[in-house]
Design an enzyme around this catalytic site. Structure first.
Site, PDB file in Angstrom:
ATOM      1  N   GLY A  97      11.354  30.660  -9.895  1.00  0.00           N
ATOM      2  CA  GLY A  97       9.830  30.826  -9.140  1.00  0.00           C
ATOM      3  C   GLY A  97      10.759  29.724  -7.733  1.00  0.00           C
ATOM      4  N   GLU A  98      11.105  28.138  -8.014  1.00  0.00           N
ATOM      5  CA  GLU A  98      11.506  26.962  -7.601  1.00  0.00           C
ATOM      6  C   GLU A  98      12.622  27.182  -7.020  1.00  0.00           C
ATOM      7  OE1 GLU A  98       9.140  24.314  -8.781  1.00  0.00           O
ATOM      8  OE2 GLU A  98       9.026  25.062 -10.919  1.00  0.00           O
ATOM      9  N   ILE A 113      18.459  39.270 -13.731  1.00  0.00           N
ATOM     10  CA  ILE A 113      17.158  39.619 -12.003  1.00  0.00           C
ATOM     11  C   ILE A 113      16.656  40.619 -13.090  1.00  0.00           C
ATOM     12  CG2 ILE A 113      16.460  40.082  -9.951  1.00  0.00           C
ATOM     13  CD1 ILE A 113      18.204  37.459 -10.226  1.00  0.00           C
ATOM     14  N   GLY A 145       0.376  28.954  -5.596  1.00  0.00           N
ATOM     15  CA  GLY A 145       0.355  28.014  -6.354  1.00  0.00           C
ATOM     16  C   GLY A 145       1.165  27.088  -6.182  1.00  0.00           C
ATOM     17  N   PHE A 146       2.476  27.096  -5.911  1.00  0.00           N
ATOM     18  CA  PHE A 146       2.959  26.206  -6.448  1.00  0.00           C
ATOM     19  C   PHE A 146       3.494  24.676  -6.294  1.00  0.00           C
ATOM     20  CE2 PHE A 146       2.342  29.168  -2.369  1.00  0.00           C
ATOM     21  CZ  PHE A 146       3.757  29.681  -2.540  1.00  0.00           C
ATOM     22  N   ASN A 168      13.762  41.911 -12.377  1.00  0.00           N
ATOM     23  CA  ASN A 168      13.118  43.078 -10.997  1.00  0.00           C
ATOM     24  C   ASN A 168      13.715  42.223  -9.476  1.00  0.00           C
ATOM     25  OD1 ASN A 168      11.469  43.978  -8.761  1.00  0.00           O
ATOM     26  ND2 ASN A 168      10.371  44.320 -10.091  1.00  0.00           N
ATOM     27  N   PRO A 169      14.502  42.882  -8.990  1.00  0.00           N
ATOM     28  CA  PRO A 169      14.915  42.586  -7.616  1.00  0.00           C
ATOM     29  C   PRO A 169      14.877  42.679  -6.560  1.00  0.00           C
ATOM     30  CG  PRO A 169      16.973  43.953  -8.541  1.00  0.00           C
ATOM     31  CD  PRO A 169      15.248  44.460  -9.984  1.00  0.00           C
TER      32      PRO A 169
HETATM   33 MO1  MOS Z   1       5.473  24.655  -9.942  1.00  0.00          MO
HETATM   34  S1  MOS Z   1       5.746  22.787  -9.185  1.00  0.00           S
HETATM   35  O1  MOS Z   1       6.026  23.714 -11.236  1.00  0.00           O
HETATM   36  O2  MOS Z   1       4.078  25.609  -9.622  1.00  0.00           O
END
Ligand code: MOS
Length: 763
Positions: free
Chosen positions: A729-730, A655, A267-268, A657-658
């Site tokens: 995620g980012e 964390i 997705g990103f 789940n490492p």
């Molecule tokens: Mo992230 S750019 O909010 O999927």
């Protein structure tokens, strides 16, 4: 700021849970969270038993292909579809002339339910707003027939003046009213004067190019109308918003729209709400047949926006001890008037370092182009490139190690808001990373290490990304006779492990083995979920699950009644363990969930609750941090840069789940290596057309570009975040561009201030 402004307000009516580690018994239990387990859907994926959006079989299904405009702005004066209509297998050709009448999408963030990446009407008139806008959709019996027929659509245009050059557009910048809810400019003191009076200073311009989304799974949807009900199999990171938006566009009651998205192949930020979903729904309606749309790779470049161009100024004024008199980070991002993602590259400068004065802010330059959108760490990924390269340049002028410089400007509280940090261990992350990476072997002077044709250098940079938690998400917990618990919420797992992490969370919270917990998600008919964006989903779901668990445990106590060993106990007096509830200190007072249900003569117990409002974000400055370390080898013969080692040392709270987290961080770093070295959308400034709309011409890192990557964590639970965890995620991509560019400088003595760092810039 007085102490009591930092007190959390009473939790909202939705849930009584308040985000504070001391109030969450689970976080006091060492090791309850943080097990490395494999993703629970992993085996199904590798066995090919998971269906993605373009894989749903329907009788009588038809296939869609798009034809795109070839001019940036104008009106369609001639649109010839007869050759396409006559091509083999063609069912229909939809254009603005015969498309159903639809409301335009509403711009994301213009209201809590809006999802549009753009708010332009979709195929409703002859107007062209960007080069690549869909002008026709062909439906045919096979994908190949649709693709061929779409190639036969021709158009002529009456051209209108278009702004397709960033340099032109930035001459008349537009001030933003707000920058994702924050003031677009922050000024503290007179930073320009402080800069001028500083003993040591840098004042630099950095540029970053356009980037396009290139998830492995192409954007796709399968659409069926059952009478007046719209069924959408989507690849989405905003399921509920898509549902509401489609209802609005097609004038349907929201109960008549059903969207599912159980699996997403990347997705990103790109798998949001774009024209292809709207057009496919319209075509399915027009044809009275199910429709599958899967964009071509070129199609993704034409209609799915990405990261936008930025030009940034970073000016730092320091005393000789390294402390900052002035921190200036300003600039312009390319944008359109029909989108809402301003690429907030100046956000990191607001909280990373202490300085006596600040001038931070940005404006936008509107072009006639495709709406840009969120792309992994929008803003922060390119903002940290400029800021962290400038700090490296300042450190050199000060003759200080770049880590030592950061130690000297580490702030005690948020430098621009004055709020306390909820949890911040940036320096610890640097120290851990430096030791593991062998930072002490770096030469302070550039161009000192050489092996044959290769110059070798090391660089580092700070990574950062904000913590956010979205309100409004709900979770439903269902206990059945067999002692199994299912938790349901309309959220997303795009492969990052959403379901796995929450199964772990709920199993720990309810004292159940993992196999007794199911996480149900990816379906708009489930309790309202949150978006998968802004690294917010895990904390947001966590908040809803904590709230639902409290209701669930209270209901269990009630259901247990007076004949139970739990009789008379209140919620704070019980804990969940071994598949049941127990008195917190008297372990003989225990009853299993199954026994409680059975004695009450119930088949199941269902409870639902909504997460409380994210009060923690008001009271605290909440961010994740990291230290990125890079070693490069630059060829003196070709100028090519090879990243030979990379290490990311992250401070992202607990964390969960490492194993999964390491994977997520590595993915971010790999995407960052693309940002640093290869990714660049070539935009023809004469025509506004993207000219490298393929993976052959737009280069993302491949296996051979990826070095060994090591990941470290501080693993300090954030006292204010559900589960102690901030999003991950980012942050992985942030700081990577600067770490690479700083390493390239250390290797070669050449500062590259415009991404990507390609070989021509080093020769
Ligand atoms: Mo992230 S750019 O909010 O999927």
């Amino acid at each position: 700021m007085s102490a009591d402004t930092h007190t959390l307000p009473e939790a909202g009516r939705q849930g009584r849970w308040q985000p504070a580690v001391t109030k969450d018994p689970l976080l006091r239990k060492h090791g309850a969270l943080g097990q490395s387990i494999s993703r629970i859907e992993g085996p199904m994926k590798v066995q090919g038993r998971t269906r993605f959006a373009a894989e749903f079989p329907y009788d009588n299904i038809s296939y869609a292909a798009l034809a795109f405009s070839t001019v940036a702005r104008g009106r369609i004066s001639e649109l010839n579809v007869s050759a396409a209509e006559a091509a083999p297998g063609v069912i229909l050709v939809m254009t603005y002339r015969n498309a159903p009448r639809m409301k335009a999408p509403s711009l994301m963030m213009s209201s809590p339910t809006a999802a549009g990446a753009s708010n332009l009407p979709v195929m409703q008139n002859d107007e062209i707003h960007w080069n690549g806008q869909p002008i026709a959709l062909v439906l045919a019996e096979t994908q190949e027939q649709a693709d061929y027929a779409a190639s036969l659509v021709t158009a002529k245009y009456e051209l209108l003046p278009a702004v397709t050059s960033f340099d032109e557009a930035k001459k008349s910048p537009r001030q933003l009213e707000n920058l994702l809810g924050q003031p677009p400019f922050v000024e503290i003191g007179d930073a320009e004067a402080a800069l001028a009076n500083s003993e040591v200073k840098v004042d630099l311009i950095y540029r970053t190019p356009r980037h396009n989304h290139n998830a492995i799974e192409l954007h796709a949807a399968t659409i069926v109308w059952n009478d007046d009900e719209l069924r959408v199999h989507d690849a989405s990171q905003l399921l509920d918003l898509t549902t509401g938006q489609l209802a609005d566009i097609f004038g349907l009651d929201i109960s008549k729209v059903h969207v599912t998205s159980p699996y997403v192949g990347g997705g990103f930020g790109g798998k949001c709400f774009w024209d292809h979903q709207i057009l496919a729904c319209a075509a399915a309606k027009l044809a009275g047949r199910p429709v599958r749309i899967m964009l071509s790779r070129e199609g993704v470049f034409r209609i799915i926006g990405g990261r936008t161009v930025t030009e940034q100024r970073v000016a730092l004024g320091a005393r000789t001890d390294g402390t900052l008199n002035a921190l200036i980070h300003t600039g312009t991002a390319a944008m359109t008037t029909h989108n809402s993602c301003p690429e907030q590259f100046t956000f990191p400068a607001r909280h990373l370092y202490g300085a006596r004065t600040f001038r931070i802010g940005q404006d936008v330059a509107d072009l006639d182009m495709l709406a840009n959108t969120f792309m992994r760490a929008p803003g922060e990924s390119v903002g940290t490139f400029a800021l962290e390269c400038a700090l490296d340049e300042l450190a050199e002028k000060l003759e200080l190690d770049p880590i030592e410089l950061r130690r000297r400007i580490e702030p005690e509280k948020d430098p621009t808001t004055g709020k306390p940090f909820s949890s911040r261990y940036l320096i610890e992350a640097y120290d851990k990373g430096a030791e593991q990476f062998g930072w002490d072997k770096r030469s302070r002077t550039p161009r000192q290490r050489r092996e044959g044709e290769w110059l070798i250098g090391m660089g580092c940079a700070t990574a950062t990304y904000p913590y956010h938690r979205f309100p409004g998400g709900a979770a439903r917990i269902k206990l059945t006779e067999d002692g199994h618990v299912t938790v349901s919420t309309a959220v997303h797992d795009m492969g990052m492990g959403t379901a796995t992490a929450q199964v772990q969370h709920l199993a720990a919270r309810l004292g159940l083995p993992l196999e007794h917990v199911t996480f149900e998600y990816g379906d708009s008919r489930l309790p309202r979920g949150v978006i998968a964006g802004g690294s917010t989903q895990t904390a947001s779901i966590g908040g809803a699950i904590i709230a639902a668990t409290e209701v669930f445990m209270e209901e269990l106590i009630k259901l247990a009644g007076n004949d139970s060993p739990l009789a008379g106990l209140s919620l704070p007096e019980v804990e969940a363990r071994d598949g049941g509830l127990s008195h917190v200190s008297d372990s003989s007072r225990f009853e299993s969930y199954q026994s409680i249900l059975q004695r009450a003569g119930r088949e199941e117990l269902v409870c639902e609750a909504e997460a409380p409002a994210p009060a923690e974000m008001e009271a605290f400055s909440m961010h994740s941090y990291g230290a990125q370390f890079c070693e490069v080898r630059v060829s003196t013969l070709t100028g090519e840069t090879r990243v030979s080692r990379f290490l990311g040392s992250f401070d992202a709270g607990q964390i969960l789940n490492p194993k999964m987290a390491t994977s997520q961080f590595k993915g971010g770093i790999i995407m960052g290596i693309g940002l640093a070295l290869t990714e660049e959308t070539y935009f023809d400034e004469r025509t506004g057309r993207i000219v490298n709309a393929s993976l052959a011409d737009y280069h993302v890192p491949v296996q051979m570009d990826v070095p060994p990557i090591e990941i470290l964590y501080t693993n300090k639970p954030d006292p204010q975040a559900p589960m102690g965890a901030r999003g991950i995620g980012e942050i992985g991509i942030t700081g990577v561009g600067a770490a690479v560019a700083n390493a390239v400088y250390n290797a070669t003595g050449i500062r590259v201030r415009d991404l990507p760092v390609t070989l021509d810039k080093l020769m």
